[in-house]
Write a protein that holds these residues in place. Sequence first.
Motif, PDB file in Angstrom:
ATOM      1  N   TYR A  35       0.878  -1.169   0.000  1.00  0.00           N
ATOM      2  CA  TYR A  35       0.000   0.000   0.000  1.00  0.00           C
ATOM      3  C   TYR A  35       0.913   1.215   0.000  1.00  0.00           C
ATOM      4  N   ILE A  36       0.732   2.120  -0.965  1.00  0.00           N
ATOM      5  CA  ILE A  36       1.593   3.318  -0.981  1.00  0.00           C
ATOM      6  C   ILE A  36       0.750   4.572  -1.177  1.00  0.00           C
ATOM      7  N   GLU A  37       0.968   5.541  -0.311  1.00  0.00           N
ATOM      8  CA  GLU A  37       0.257   6.813  -0.504  1.00  0.00           C
ATOM      9  C   GLU A  37       1.248   7.964  -0.514  1.00  0.00           C
ATOM     10  N   SER A  38       0.841   9.041  -1.209  1.00  0.00           N
ATOM     11  CA  SER A  38       1.791  10.116  -1.512  1.00  0.00           C
ATOM     12  C   SER A  38       1.287  11.464  -1.057  1.00  0.00           C
ATOM     13  N   TYR A  39       2.233  12.295  -0.647  1.00  0.00           N
ATOM     14  CA  TYR A  39       1.961  13.677  -0.231  1.00  0.00           C
ATOM     15  C   TYR A  39       2.903  14.591  -0.989  1.00  0.00           C
ATOM     16  N   GLY A  40       2.533  15.877  -1.056  1.00  0.00           N
ATOM     17  CA  GLY A  40       3.452  16.867  -1.620  1.00  0.00           C
ATOM     18  C   GLY A  40       3.235  17.107  -3.096  1.00  0.00           C
ATOM     19  N   CYS A  41       4.343  17.310  -3.794  1.00  0.00           N
ATOM     20  CA  CYS A  41       4.301  17.778  -5.178  1.00  0.00           C
ATOM     21  C   CYS A  41       4.134  16.624  -6.157  1.00  0.00           C
ATOM     22  N   ALA A  42       3.986  16.976  -7.433  1.00  0.00           N
ATOM     23  CA  ALA A  42       3.815  15.985  -8.492  1.00  0.00           C
ATOM     24  C   ALA A  42       5.021  15.050  -8.577  1.00  0.00           C
ATOM     25  N   MET A  43       6.200  15.586  -8.259  1.00  0.00           N
ATOM     26  CA  MET A  43       7.405  14.753  -8.322  1.00  0.00           C
ATOM     27  C   MET A  43       7.276  13.563  -7.372  1.00  0.00           C
ATOM     28  N   ASN A  44       6.670  13.779  -6.226  1.00  0.00           N
ATOM     29  CA  ASN A  44       6.484  12.701  -5.266  1.00  0.00           C
ATOM     30  C   ASN A  44       5.506  11.645  -5.794  1.00  0.00           C
ATOM     31  N   PHE A  45       4.423  12.101  -6.430  1.00  0.00           N
ATOM     32  CA  PHE A  45       3.452  11.161  -6.995  1.00  0.00           C
ATOM     33  C   PHE A  45       4.117  10.353  -8.106  1.00  0.00           C
ATOM     34  N   SER A  46       4.937  11.035  -8.889  1.00  0.00           N
ATOM     35  CA  SER A  46       5.657  10.370  -9.965  1.00  0.00           C
ATOM     36  C   SER A  46       6.669   9.368  -9.375  1.00  0.00           C
ATOM     37  N   ASP A  47       7.340   9.732  -8.297  1.00  0.00           N
ATOM     38  CA  ASP A  47       8.284   8.814  -7.640  1.00  0.00           C
ATOM     39  C   ASP A  47       7.580   7.569  -7.106  1.00  0.00           C
ATOM     40  N   SER A  48       6.355   7.743  -6.601  1.00  0.00           N
ATOM     41  CA  SER A  48       5.642   6.574  -6.070  1.00  0.00           C
ATOM     42  C   SER A  48       5.382   5.565  -7.181  1.00  0.00           C
ATOM     43  N   GLU A  49       5.221   6.050  -8.410  1.00  0.00           N
ATOM     44  CA  GLU A  49       5.044   5.136  -9.544  1.00  0.00           C
ATOM     45  C   GLU A  49       6.342   4.369  -9.818  1.00  0.00           C
ATOM     46  N   ILE A  50       7.466   5.033  -9.608  1.00  0.00           N
ATOM     47  CA  ILE A  50       8.765   4.356  -9.759  1.00  0.00           C
ATOM     48  C   ILE A  50       8.922   3.291  -8.671  1.00  0.00           C
ATOM     49  N   VAL A  51       8.540   3.662  -7.439  1.00  0.00           N
ATOM     50  CA  VAL A  51       8.634   2.722  -6.308  1.00  0.00           C
ATOM     51  C   VAL A  51       7.768   1.490  -6.576  1.00  0.00           C
ATOM     52  N   ALA A  52       6.535   1.721  -7.011  1.00  0.00           N
ATOM     53  CA  ALA A  52       5.625   0.594  -7.272  1.00  0.00           C
ATOM     54  C   ALA A  52       6.184  -0.291  -8.375  1.00  0.00           C
ATOM     55  N   SER A  53       6.826   0.335  -9.362  1.00  0.00           N
ATOM     56  CA  SER A  53       7.404  -0.425 -10.459  1.00  0.00           C
ATOM     57  C   SER A  53       8.583  -1.280  -9.967  1.00  0.00           C
ATOM     58  N   ILE A  54       9.433  -0.699  -9.122  1.00  0.00           N
ATOM     59  CA  ILE A  54      10.582  -1.456  -8.581  1.00  0.00           C
ATOM     60  C   ILE A  54      10.077  -2.640  -7.742  1.00  0.00           C
ATOM     61  N   LEU A  55       9.043  -2.411  -6.957  1.00  0.00           N
ATOM     62  CA  LEU A  55       8.563  -3.497  -6.096  1.00  0.00           C
ATOM     63  C   LEU A  55       7.751  -4.536  -6.875  1.00  0.00           C
ATOM     64  N   ALA A  56       7.117  -4.108  -7.967  1.00  0.00           N
ATOM     65  CA  ALA A  56       6.419  -5.094  -8.805  1.00  0.00           C
ATOM     66  C   ALA A  56       7.429  -6.077  -9.373  1.00  0.00           C
ATOM     67  N   GLU A  57       8.607  -5.571  -9.733  1.00  0.00           N
ATOM     68  CA  GLU A  57       9.686  -6.426 -10.239  1.00  0.00           C
ATOM     69  C   GLU A  57      10.057  -7.497  -9.220  1.00  0.00           C
ATOM     70  N   SER A  58       9.924  -7.171  -7.923  1.00  0.00           N
ATOM     71  CA  SER A  58      10.252  -8.226  -6.958  1.00  0.00           C
ATOM     72  C   SER A  58       8.997  -8.858  -6.362  1.00  0.00           C
ATOM     73  N   GLY A  59       7.900  -8.791  -7.119  1.00  0.00           N
ATOM     74  CA  GLY A  59       6.748  -9.647  -6.806  1.00  0.00           C
ATOM     75  C   GLY A  59       5.649  -9.035  -5.962  1.00  0.00           C
ATOM     76  N   PHE A  60       5.719  -7.754  -5.702  1.00  0.00           N
ATOM     77  CA  PHE A  60       4.653  -7.141  -4.894  1.00  0.00           C
ATOM     78  C   PHE A  60       3.472  -6.732  -5.769  1.00  0.00           C
ATOM     79  N   GLU A  61       2.297  -6.845  -5.173  1.00  0.00           N
ATOM     80  CA  GLU A  61       1.075  -6.315  -5.793  1.00  0.00           C
ATOM     81  C   GLU A  61       0.638  -5.115  -4.984  1.00  0.00           C
ATOM     82  N   THR A  62       0.040  -4.119  -5.612  1.00  0.00           N
ATOM     83  CA  THR A  62      -0.431  -2.992  -4.794  1.00  0.00           C
ATOM     84  C   THR A  62      -1.892  -3.190  -4.414  1.00  0.00           C
ATOM     85  N   THR A  63      -2.250  -2.586  -3.290  1.00  0.00           N
ATOM     86  CA  THR A  63      -3.634  -2.640  -2.822  1.00  0.00           C
ATOM     87  C   THR A  63      -4.074  -1.239  -2.417  1.00  0.00           C
TER      88      THR A  63
END
Length: 483
Positions: A35-63
């Motif tokens: 579960y990932i939630e974001s605060y602040g500027c657009a850069m942070n929201f964009s970074d959360s997409e990078i984080v989700a992508s890195i963790l998807a590579e190691s088998g995580f699903e988001t909820t």
Amino acid sequence: MMDLLIPDKTHDESRQGEALMLKAETAKNNGRKLYIESYGCAMNFSDSEIVASILAESGFETTPDYSIADVIFINTCSIRENAEQRVRNRLKEFTVAKVKNPGLVVGVLGCMAERLKSKFLEEEKLVDVVVGPDAYRDLPNLIDQVDGGQKAVNVLLSREETYADISPVRLNSNGINAFVSIMRGCDNMCSFCVVPFTRGRERSRDPQSIIAECQDLFDKGYREVTLLGQNVDSYKWKSKVEGSESEVISSVSEAETNFANLLEMVALISPDLRVRFSTSHPKDITDDVLYAINKYDNICNYIHLPVQSGNSRILDLMNRTYDREWYINRIDAIRRIIPDCAVSTDVITGFCSETDEEHKETVSMMDYVKYDFAYMFKYSERPGTLAAKRYADDIPEEVKQKRLSEIVAKQQEYSFYRMQARIGKVEKVLIEGFSKKSDKDYCGRSDQNAMVIFPVGEGYKPGEYVNVLIERSTSATLIGRVV
Ligand code: 5AD
Ligand code: SF4
């Protein structure tokens, strides 16, 4: 929130704390839930997409539901004291989830993680992992460490990391607009700002990877990209160009891509792909950038140009490296080169030692520019910044608030004035979806970034452009019908 007048897409109040979703692609980690939630500027929201992508590579699903998550990440903002307070309050809400599931991993990412480092682990016992904005590739290892019973911290900043090769994932997206990060960090050292400390040195991303990402988005049906950076005008990329001058001598020269060049390259992907960008810096925005905006219809006529203060002494204390005259010169250049360009700004009231007279110069700047939008804040001292070290935060809270209320009221007038000026005009609108209030209406943005509402009809749908005749307005929305 008092200090934010109009939500925009770079710091969208309605998205604060929004959770992201993505399906897992591999079996490692057995589809553990992130579960990932974001605060602040657009850069942070964009970074959360990078984080989700890195963790998807190691088998995580988001909820979207943190109560069933195995890992909770909160991507944080440090820009003002109240942004940090919001995160701390939110963390408290996760305590129950941790009691129910002692194996739960709670992580703090982003600017607050970088600012507080391991102190976070001492201050908030709930937190297991603290990760700064340049260390997201290390997340799978850090989670392994926590699984092994340790706390984990990585707040190393990098001079190179741009995550350029991370394949973009678009989370909770409407499939129409996307953020594309073109650079990271900031070298400006504005005296009030914590960002140079939390996001490190400025570095630009390889233009080819940016173009490839935008092209891919366009091929997938996206119709608008917003190029993101703390200061897009200082985007710079040097690439080696090999040429041969003769059969025996070959030469290697360097070609430089600046922001004006990059804008053109993205605009050329397709006339149907709208290009926006944020944030521009008054000291760096060049006439070449303005000519590029004017040359391509699909580069939107909208510039976010934070002024911060209209007074030259305060601008100097803020270390903005421009003065009132310079800023006015840039506004005049925008008006001259791009005849129909919307301009928005950021303003800080009650900066250290600001007098009433100096505040009035901010008000008179608003009268001069008549901004389309403004994001207005009371000065909030941030530990470690130049201002915190050098100047007393000496303007009483009531005075900061009074000045803020004054400019908020002023901006309300000018937003309404700008909106009213569009009545009777036909705006090209990219349809984004149903309006928030009714599924009988569509909403979308005009070239100048104004939200436009109009009735749903046959023959057009989200992701398409329509011409809308504007019939009336509020101070935040244009209302009309398709013609
Ligand atoms: N206090 C108040 N506002 C701030 N901003 C940045 N730092 C501070 C601070 N310490 C505002 C600036 C900036 C925007 C993103 O946030 O106006 O442009
Ligand atoms: Fe974004 Fe700045 Fe907040 Fe960091 S501190 S999340 S860069 S707004």
